[in-house]
Motif scaffolding. Sequence first.
Motif, mmCIF file in Angstrom:
data_model
loop_
_atom_site.group_PDB
_atom_site.id
_atom_site.type_symbol
_atom_site.label_atom_id
_atom_site.label_comp_id
_atom_site.label_asym_id
_atom_site.label_seq_id
_atom_site.Cartn_x
_atom_site.Cartn_y
_atom_site.Cartn_z
ATOM 1 N N LYS A 133 0.794 -1.235 0.000
ATOM 2 C CA LYS A 133 0.000 0.000 0.000
ATOM 3 C C LYS A 133 0.823 1.280 0.000
ATOM 4 O O LYS A 133 0.466 2.240 -0.656
ATOM 5 N N VAL A 134 1.904 1.343 0.748
ATOM 6 C CA VAL A 134 2.669 2.576 0.921
ATOM 7 C C VAL A 134 3.732 2.683 -0.175
ATOM 8 O O VAL A 134 4.534 1.769 -0.360
ATOM 9 N N VAL A 135 3.739 3.798 -0.878
ATOM 10 C CA VAL A 135 4.640 4.012 -2.011
ATOM 11 C C VAL A 135 5.682 5.060 -1.650
ATOM 12 O O VAL A 135 5.357 6.110 -1.088
ATOM 13 N N LEU A 136 6.931 4.764 -1.990
ATOM 14 C CA LEU A 136 8.042 5.709 -1.871
ATOM 15 C C LEU A 136 8.715 5.761 -3.236
ATOM 16 O O LEU A 136 9.106 4.729 -3.784
ATOM 17 N N ASP A 137 8.830 6.955 -3.799
ATOM 18 C CA ASP A 137 9.372 7.141 -5.143
ATOM 19 C C ASP A 137 10.434 8.240 -5.102
ATOM 20 O O ASP A 137 10.146 9.368 -4.715
ATOM 21 N N LEU A 138 11.678 7.895 -5.485
ATOM 22 C CA LEU A 138 12.783 8.852 -5.556
ATOM 23 C C LEU A 138 13.252 8.947 -7.003
ATOM 24 O O LEU A 138 13.439 7.916 -7.658
ATOM 25 N N PHE A 139 13.457 10.176 -7.519
ATOM 26 C CA PHE A 139 13.927 10.310 -8.892
ATOM 27 C C PHE A 139 14.727 11.593 -9.077
ATOM 28 O O PHE A 139 14.620 12.544 -8.299
ATOM 29 N N ILE A 140 15.526 11.603 -10.167
ATOM 30 C CA ILE A 140 16.326 12.766 -10.531
ATOM 31 C C ILE A 140 16.641 12.682 -12.025
ATOM 32 O O ILE A 140 16.756 11.586 -12.583
ATOM 33 N N GLY A 141 16.775 13.840 -12.662
ATOM 34 C CA GLY A 141 17.143 13.843 -14.071
ATOM 35 C C GLY A 141 17.135 15.230 -14.667
ATOM 36 O O GLY A 141 16.592 16.176 -14.091
ATOM 37 N N PRO A 142 17.746 15.363 -15.844
ATOM 38 C CA PRO A 142 17.812 16.656 -16.523
ATOM 39 C C PRO A 142 16.485 17.022 -17.183
ATOM 40 O O PRO A 142 15.717 16.150 -17.588
ATOM 41 N N ALA A 143 16.259 18.330 -17.275
ATOM 42 C CA ALA A 143 15.045 18.844 -17.916
ATOM 43 C C ALA A 143 15.399 20.106 -18.701
ATOM 44 O O ALA A 143 16.364 20.803 -18.383
ATOM 45 N N TYR A 144 14.616 20.380 -19.723
ATOM 46 C CA TYR A 144 14.768 21.618 -20.479
ATOM 47 C C TYR A 144 13.387 22.187 -20.747
ATOM 48 O O TYR A 144 12.475 21.467 -21.161
#
Length: 178
Positions: A133-144
């Motif tokens: 049930k419990v969600v943990l989401d980590l992310f990183i990345g380039p954007a323009y």
Amino acid sequence: MKKRFALPVLLSLFLIPTLMSAQENTFKINILSPIFKTLNLQYEHKIKENSSVQLGFFYTGYSVGETSFSGFGITPEYRFYLSSTEAPQGVYVAPFLRYQSFNLSEESTDSEATFTTIGGGAIIGKQWIFKEKVVLDLFIGPAYNSGSVDVKSGTDSFDVGTFDGFGLRTGFCLGIAF
């Protein structure tokens, strides 16, 4: 009268089990967003064993220098899960697009404008689901992002650098799986 209720009942019988399938959907909030006076919500839906689609929405009231921003953004993305576990958990890469629309103001020059951007990028992340049930989401990345300012009144002295050009998209999200 019975015919009017038949279609909604049949749709409910098919849709409710689909929507309630374990771990096929997630709803998350980016808990880093309040640092920037922003509310960021995300909905993810599994479409295949190793992929999902996600739609993010944010609303902000943020200031950079003398420029105040208020507006929203929409971020669709497609996630490819690389790990041996099924989507929506594990390591993933995700290309994304982003549309943003802001109202700008500067009190010192009594200026107002609108600012819209379109852009995209890619992120890498990892998502865990605890106790189904419990969600943990980590992310990183380039954007323009590339945008244009439409001045309504005053001068064109708006500082939009935070939202225009190259940047970094990061997230630390908590949510629920259903």
